[in-house]
Design a protein around this motif. Structure first.
Motif, PDB file in Angstrom:
ATOM      1  N   ALA A   1      12.872  -2.709   7.936  1.00 17.52           N
ATOM      2  CA  ALA A   1      14.021  -2.912   7.035  1.00 17.52           C
ATOM      3  C   ALA A   1      13.610  -3.807   5.870  1.00 17.52           C
ATOM      4  CB  ALA A   1      15.188  -3.534   7.807  1.00 17.52           C
ATOM      5  N   ALA A   2      12.835  -4.862   6.183  1.00 14.39           N
ATOM      6  CA  ALA A   2      12.385  -5.769   5.117  1.00 14.39           C
ATOM      7  C   ALA A   2      11.468  -5.025   4.151  1.00 14.39           C
ATOM      8  CB  ALA A   2      11.655  -6.967   5.726  1.00 14.39           C
ATOM      9  N   ALA A   3      10.609  -4.126   4.692  1.00 11.05           N
ATOM     10  CA  ALA A   3       9.678  -3.369   3.841  1.00 11.05           C
ATOM     11  C   ALA A   3      10.471  -2.478   2.876  1.00 11.05           C
ATOM     12  CB  ALA A   3       8.757  -2.518   4.708  1.00 11.05           C
ATOM     13  N   ARG A   4      11.524  -1.855   3.376  1.00 11.07           N
ATOM     14  CA  ARG A   4      12.340  -0.979   2.521  1.00 11.07           C
ATOM     15  C   ARG A   4      12.888  -1.786   1.325  1.00 11.07           C
ATOM     16  NH1 ARG A   4      15.351   3.848   3.789  1.00 11.07           N
ATOM     17  NH2 ARG A   4      14.995   3.616   6.018  1.00 11.07           N
ATOM     18  N   GLY A   5      13.387  -2.994   1.619  1.00 14.31           N
ATOM     19  CA  GLY A   5      13.924  -3.862   0.569  1.00 14.31           C
ATOM     20  C   GLY A   5      12.836  -4.276  -0.430  1.00 14.31           C
ATOM     21  N   LYS A   6      11.648  -4.650   0.111  1.00  8.79           N
ATOM     22  CA  LYS A   6      10.553  -5.104  -0.772  1.00  8.79           C
ATOM     23  C   LYS A   6      10.093  -3.969  -1.675  1.00  8.79           C
ATOM     24  CE  LYS A   6       8.180  -8.510   2.038  1.00  8.79           C
ATOM     25  NZ  LYS A   6       7.016  -8.676   2.885  1.00  8.79           N
ATOM     26  N   ILE A   7      10.018  -2.763  -1.095  1.00 12.41           N
ATOM     27  CA  ILE A   7       9.544  -1.619  -1.885  1.00 12.41           C
ATOM     28  C   ILE A   7      10.558  -1.302  -2.993  1.00 12.41           C
ATOM     29  CG2 ILE A   7       9.071   0.872  -1.786  1.00 12.41           C
ATOM     30  CD1 ILE A   7       7.730   0.290   0.978  1.00 12.41           C
ATOM     31  N   LYS A   8      11.843  -1.402  -2.659  1.00 14.74           N
ATOM     32  CA  LYS A   8      12.893  -1.150  -3.678  1.00 14.74           C
ATOM     33  C   LYS A   8      12.724  -2.157  -4.828  1.00 14.74           C
ATOM     34  CE  LYS A   8      17.362  -0.051  -4.947  1.00 14.74           C
ATOM     35  NZ  LYS A   8      17.091  -0.278  -6.359  1.00 14.74           N
ATOM     36  N   LEU A   9      12.549  -3.428  -4.458  1.00 16.40           N
ATOM     37  CA  LEU A   9      12.358  -4.469  -5.500  1.00 16.40           C
ATOM     38  C   LEU A   9      11.103  -4.188  -6.336  1.00 16.40           C
ATOM     39  CD1 LEU A   9      13.068  -7.914  -3.769  1.00 16.40           C
ATOM     40  CD2 LEU A   9      14.355  -6.822  -5.625  1.00 16.40           C
TER      41      LEU A   9
ATOM     42  N   PHE B   1      -6.539  -5.403  -2.183  1.00 21.61           N
ATOM     43  CA  PHE B   1      -6.307  -6.802  -2.555  1.00 21.61           C
ATOM     44  C   PHE B   1      -4.829  -6.968  -2.901  1.00 21.61           C
ATOM     45  CE2 PHE B   1     -10.698  -6.342  -2.350  1.00 21.61           C
ATOM     46  CZ  PHE B   1     -11.222  -7.602  -2.103  1.00 21.61           C
ATOM     47  N   ASN B   2      -4.364  -8.168  -2.797  1.00 22.82           N
ATOM     48  CA  ASN B   2      -2.939  -8.451  -2.897  1.00 22.82           C
ATOM     49  C   ASN B   2      -2.551  -8.849  -4.324  1.00 22.82           C
ATOM     50  OD1 ASN B   2      -0.405  -8.714  -1.865  1.00 22.82           O
ATOM     51  ND2 ASN B   2      -0.785 -10.615  -0.753  1.00 22.82           N
ATOM     52  N   PRO B   3      -1.551  -8.247  -4.938  1.00 20.52           N
ATOM     53  CA  PRO B   3      -0.742  -7.119  -4.463  1.00 20.52           C
ATOM     54  C   PRO B   3      -1.427  -5.768  -4.760  1.00 20.52           C
ATOM     55  CG  PRO B   3       0.150  -7.980  -6.533  1.00 20.52           C
ATOM     56  CD  PRO B   3      -1.074  -8.809  -6.215  1.00 20.52           C
ATOM     57  N   PRO B   4      -1.411  -4.858  -3.801  1.00 18.79           N
ATOM     58  CA  PRO B   4      -2.146  -3.597  -3.950  1.00 18.79           C
ATOM     59  C   PRO B   4      -1.730  -2.786  -5.176  1.00 18.79           C
ATOM     60  CG  PRO B   4      -1.342  -3.847  -1.701  1.00 18.79           C
ATOM     61  CD  PRO B   4      -0.735  -4.965  -2.498  1.00 18.79           C
ATOM     62  N   VAL B   5      -0.477  -2.915  -5.597  1.00 21.24           N
ATOM     63  CA  VAL B   5      -0.021  -2.115  -6.733  1.00 21.24           C
ATOM     64  C   VAL B   5      -0.759  -2.536  -8.003  1.00 21.24           C
ATOM     65  CG1 VAL B   5       1.986  -1.629  -8.197  1.00 21.24           C
ATOM     66  CG2 VAL B   5       2.228  -1.650  -5.718  1.00 21.24           C
ATOM     67  N   SER B   6      -1.001  -3.842  -8.180  1.00 21.76           N
ATOM     68  CA  SER B   6      -1.614  -4.248  -9.450  1.00 21.76           C
ATOM     69  C   SER B   6      -3.102  -4.558  -9.358  1.00 21.76           C
ATOM     70  CB  SER B   6      -0.856  -5.425 -10.059  1.00 21.76           C
ATOM     71  OG  SER B   6      -0.636  -6.401  -9.094  1.00 21.76           O
ATOM     72  N   MET B   7      -3.630  -4.858  -8.158  1.00 20.23           N
ATOM     73  CA  MET B   7      -5.065  -5.178  -8.076  1.00 20.23           C
ATOM     74  C   MET B   7      -5.866  -3.875  -8.068  1.00 20.23           C
ATOM     75  SD  MET B   7      -5.422  -8.443  -8.120  1.00 20.23           S
ATOM     76  CE  MET B   7      -6.950  -8.947  -7.353  1.00 20.23           C
ATOM     77  N   ARG B   8      -6.906  -3.823  -8.921  1.00 17.63           N
ATOM     78  CA  ARG B   8      -7.604  -2.535  -9.096  1.00 17.63           C
ATOM     79  C   ARG B   8      -8.664  -2.265  -8.034  1.00 17.63           C
ATOM     80  NH1 ARG B   8      -9.813  -3.257 -14.782  1.00 17.63           N
ATOM     81  NH2 ARG B   8     -11.155  -1.529 -14.187  1.00 17.63           N
ATOM     82  N   LEU B   9      -9.162  -3.328  -7.397  1.00 18.29           N
ATOM     83  CA  LEU B   9     -10.308  -3.157  -6.491  1.00 18.29           C
ATOM     84  C   LEU B   9      -9.894  -2.688  -5.094  1.00 18.29           C
ATOM     85  CD1 LEU B   9     -13.381  -3.740  -6.039  1.00 18.29           C
ATOM     86  CD2 LEU B   9     -12.679  -5.972  -5.168  1.00 18.29           C
ATOM     87  N   VAL B  10     -10.677  -1.754  -4.536  1.00 23.09           N
ATOM     88  CA  VAL B  10     -10.539  -1.405  -3.114  1.00 23.09           C
ATOM     89  C   VAL B  10     -11.951  -1.349  -2.515  1.00 23.09           C
ATOM     90  CG1 VAL B  10      -9.640   0.225  -1.414  1.00 23.09           C
ATOM     91  CG2 VAL B  10      -8.482  -0.009  -3.620  1.00 23.09           C
ATOM     92  N   GLU B  11     -12.262  -2.298  -1.622  1.00 21.37           N
ATOM     93  CA  GLU B  11     -13.568  -2.261  -0.952  1.00 21.37           C
ATOM     94  C   GLU B  11     -13.507  -1.129   0.079  1.00 21.37           C
ATOM     95  OE1 GLU B  11     -15.416  -6.709  -1.113  1.00 21.37           O
ATOM     96  OE2 GLU B  11     -13.816  -6.446   0.338  1.00 21.37           O
ATOM     97  N   THR B  12     -14.399  -0.170  -0.085  1.00 18.26           N
ATOM     98  CA  THR B  12     -14.386   1.023   0.766  1.00 18.26           C
ATOM     99  C   THR B  12     -15.596   0.891   1.701  1.00 18.26           C
ATOM    100  OG1 THR B  12     -13.387   2.132  -1.112  1.00 18.26           O
ATOM    101  CG2 THR B  12     -14.190   3.552   0.638  1.00 18.26           C
ATOM    102  N   VAL B  13     -15.296   0.679   2.974  1.00 23.59           N
ATOM    103  CA  VAL B  13     -16.308   0.163   3.896  1.00 23.59           C
ATOM    104  C   VAL B  13     -16.741   1.233   4.891  1.00 23.59           C
ATOM    105  CG1 VAL B  13     -16.804  -1.673   5.558  1.00 23.59           C
ATOM    106  CG2 VAL B  13     -15.091  -2.060   3.764  1.00 23.59           C
TER     107      VAL B  13
ATOM    108  N   PHE C   1       2.101  10.513  -3.573  1.00 28.61           N
ATOM    109  CA  PHE C   1       1.810  10.912  -2.186  1.00 28.61           C
ATOM    110  C   PHE C   1       3.053  10.771  -1.323  1.00 28.61           C
ATOM    111  CE2 PHE C   1      -2.315   9.847  -3.926  1.00 28.61           C
ATOM    112  CZ  PHE C   1      -3.068  10.934  -3.510  1.00 28.61           C
ATOM    113  N   SER C   2       3.099  11.606  -0.317  1.00 30.74           N
ATOM    114  CA  SER C   2       4.181  11.514   0.653  1.00 30.74           C
ATOM    115  C   SER C   2       3.730  10.525   1.736  1.00 30.74           C
ATOM    116  CB  SER C   2       4.398  12.926   1.194  1.00 30.74           C
ATOM    117  OG  SER C   2       5.035  12.874   2.394  1.00 30.74           O
TER     118      SER C   2
ATOM    119  N   ILE D   1       0.855  -1.203   0.000  1.00 30.68           N
ATOM    120  CA  ILE D   1       0.000   0.000   0.000  1.00 30.68           C
ATOM    121  C   ILE D   1       0.889   1.250   0.000  1.00 30.68           C
ATOM    122  CG2 ILE D   1      -1.759   1.278   1.303  1.00 30.68           C
ATOM    123  CD1 ILE D   1      -2.708  -1.510   2.411  1.00 30.68           C
ATOM    124  N   ALA D   2       1.985   1.203   0.774  1.00 28.32           N
ATOM    125  CA  ALA D   2       2.915   2.346   0.819  1.00 28.32           C
ATOM    126  C   ALA D   2       3.523   2.581  -0.566  1.00 28.32           C
ATOM    127  CB  ALA D   2       4.016   2.072   1.846  1.00 28.32           C
ATOM    128  N   GLN D   3       3.925   1.490  -1.227  1.00 28.72           N
ATOM    129  CA  GLN D   3       4.522   1.618  -2.568  1.00 28.72           C
ATOM    130  C   GLN D   3       3.516   2.223  -3.559  1.00 28.72           C
ATOM    131  OE1 GLN D   3       6.137  -2.033  -4.311  1.00 28.72           O
ATOM    132  NE2 GLN D   3       5.814  -1.136  -6.331  1.00 28.72           N
TER     133      GLN D   3
END
Ligand SMILES: NC(=O)c1ccc[n+]([C@@H]2O[C@H](COP(=O)([O-])OP(=O)(O)OC[C@H]3O[C@@H](n4cnc5c(N)ncnc54)[C@H](O)[C@@H]3O)[C@@H](O)[C@H]2O)c1
Length: 347
Positions: free
Chosen positions: A27-35, A128-140, A14-15, A5-7
């Motif tokens: 630290a793991a998130a930083r690596g995943k986001i870079k990838l 939905f997973n992965p947020p970058v490519s899945m278009r749907l967001v259930e807004t509740v 967005f900031s 979601i951050a990526q």
């Protein structure tokens, strides 16, 4: 999910401040986001400059207080009500101006919001997973969500993130997890009625034109993860027979046959390739007369029936239900479109 979601948010300009309780997770998130950003450049979705800018627009905060000043906070901590309530209680005090969203898949948004003194600014944003490519967001929305807050977040999803929001009431499973429950549960009933495992998946792909049959999909999701969502929805809905967890799945989970990740589920796997049905799963099935085509008809009819029930209960509109199922499942049709097709064929 949090780093996805951050990526996504950073890629859309967005900031972002990403917080986790555990420094190693940050630290793991930083690596995943870079990838993730490198891969977006390789696929031509971002320029190198955009990816660099996105990486620089994410700050990593080891303290919750680091989020002070945010306009919108999207919580994606572990799926545990008490953990989420604790986080929301803290956010309520530290971030009095922010809109507070939870990415919960199965918990009550209202129960999370009750941990705050300001439930009007709380809503669900189910990515939905992965947020970058899945278009749907259930807004509740809960009964207490302020309509202006809901509209602001809806616009953020639609125009800020360029995703497809659907408007959902706060009920167990929202649209996708609830309406799709029969896809998994009815499939196990028809398998036990004699239709088998692989023949049902083949019928689903060939007749239903869906990318993955129910057993293939459960193996991909993980039988354990899928079972735990079924159990939560079953309990939260008052234990109706139609949502009752199936013995077949429970027995396989007990044996550790939990899908692709364990090399065995409804199928056996060699690497990522399925190598035939799992004899252990077949051994749990009874013999019966049901044929695969009739089995598929029964499965899709139960999904349609669940969608109709959700619509009647006011969970969401028909077109939002169709959109949600098509985008989340990559299905060619939503349940109401399937129903229309069936009715036309009957005439
Ligand atoms: N994984 C999915 O496919 C998926 C899809 C949609 C929604 N969700 C929802 O997203 C949420 C997260 O799921 P996930 O699969 O990313 O889980 P995960 O276990 O991979 O990640 C959860 C993160 O939360 C952190 N965390 C735990 N307690 C915390 C606290 N008190 N404060 C801050 N951080 C804390 C953990 O360190 C971990 O990094 C859950 O609510 C889940 O239901 C997951």
């Amino acid at each position: 999910m949090g780093c996805g979601i951050a990526q996504l948010c950073a890629s859309q300009g967005f900031s972002v401040k990403l917080h986790d309780l555990f420094p190693e997770a940050l630290a793991a998130a930083r690596g995943k986001i870079k990838l993730g950003l490198d891969s977006a450049v390789i696929k031509g979705r971002l320029t190198t400059q955009q990816a660099d800018r996105a990486a620089l627009s994410i700050d990593y905060a080891s303290e919750l207080s680091g989020l002070t000043g945010a306009d919108l906070i999207i919580e994606a901590a572990v799926e545990d009500l008490e953990t989420k309530r604790k986080i929301f209680g803290e956010l309520d005090k530290r971030c009095p101006e922010a809109i507070l969203a939870t990415n919960t898949s199965s918990l009550s948004v209202a129960a999370i919001a009750q941990a705050t003194a300001t439930p009007h600014r709380v809503l669900g944003l189910h990515f939905f997973n992965p947020p970058v490519s899945m278009r749907l967001v259930e807004t509740v929305r809960t009964p207490q969500t302020n309509p202006e807050v809901f509209t602001a977040v809806w616009d953020f999803v639609l125009m800020g993130l360029r995703k497809t929001p659907v408007d959902v009431k706060d009920i167990p499973g929202f649209i996708v997890n609830r309406v799709m429950r029969p896809y998994y549960l009815e499939a196990q009933r028809v398998a036990d009625g004699g239709a088998g495992i692989a023949p049902v998946d083949t019928a689903a792909r060939e007749i239903g034109q869906v990318p993955l049959g129910p057993f293939e999909l459960m193996d991909l999701i993980g039988l354990d993860v899928n079972l735990s969502i079924t159990r939560i929805i079953y309990q939260a809905c008052g234990r109706p027979e139609r949502f009752k967890p199936q013995a077949l799945q429970e027995k396989l989970v007990e044996l550790g046959h939990i899908g692709r990740k364990s090399g065995k589920g409804f199928y056996l796997y060699e690497g990522s390739q399925a190598a035939g049905e799992n004899p252990q799963a077949l051994a749990f099935l009874s013999a019966g007369p049901l044929k695969p085509a009739a089995a598929w008809e029964q499965i899709i009819s139960s999904v349609i029936a669940e969608a109709q029930m959700a619509f009647k209960e006011g969970v969401a509109g028909k077109s939002d239900i169709d959109t949600a199922i098509k985008l989340a499942m990559n299905f060619p049709k939503g349940p109401f479109e399937w129903l229309n097709q069936k009715e036309k064929t009957r005439f």
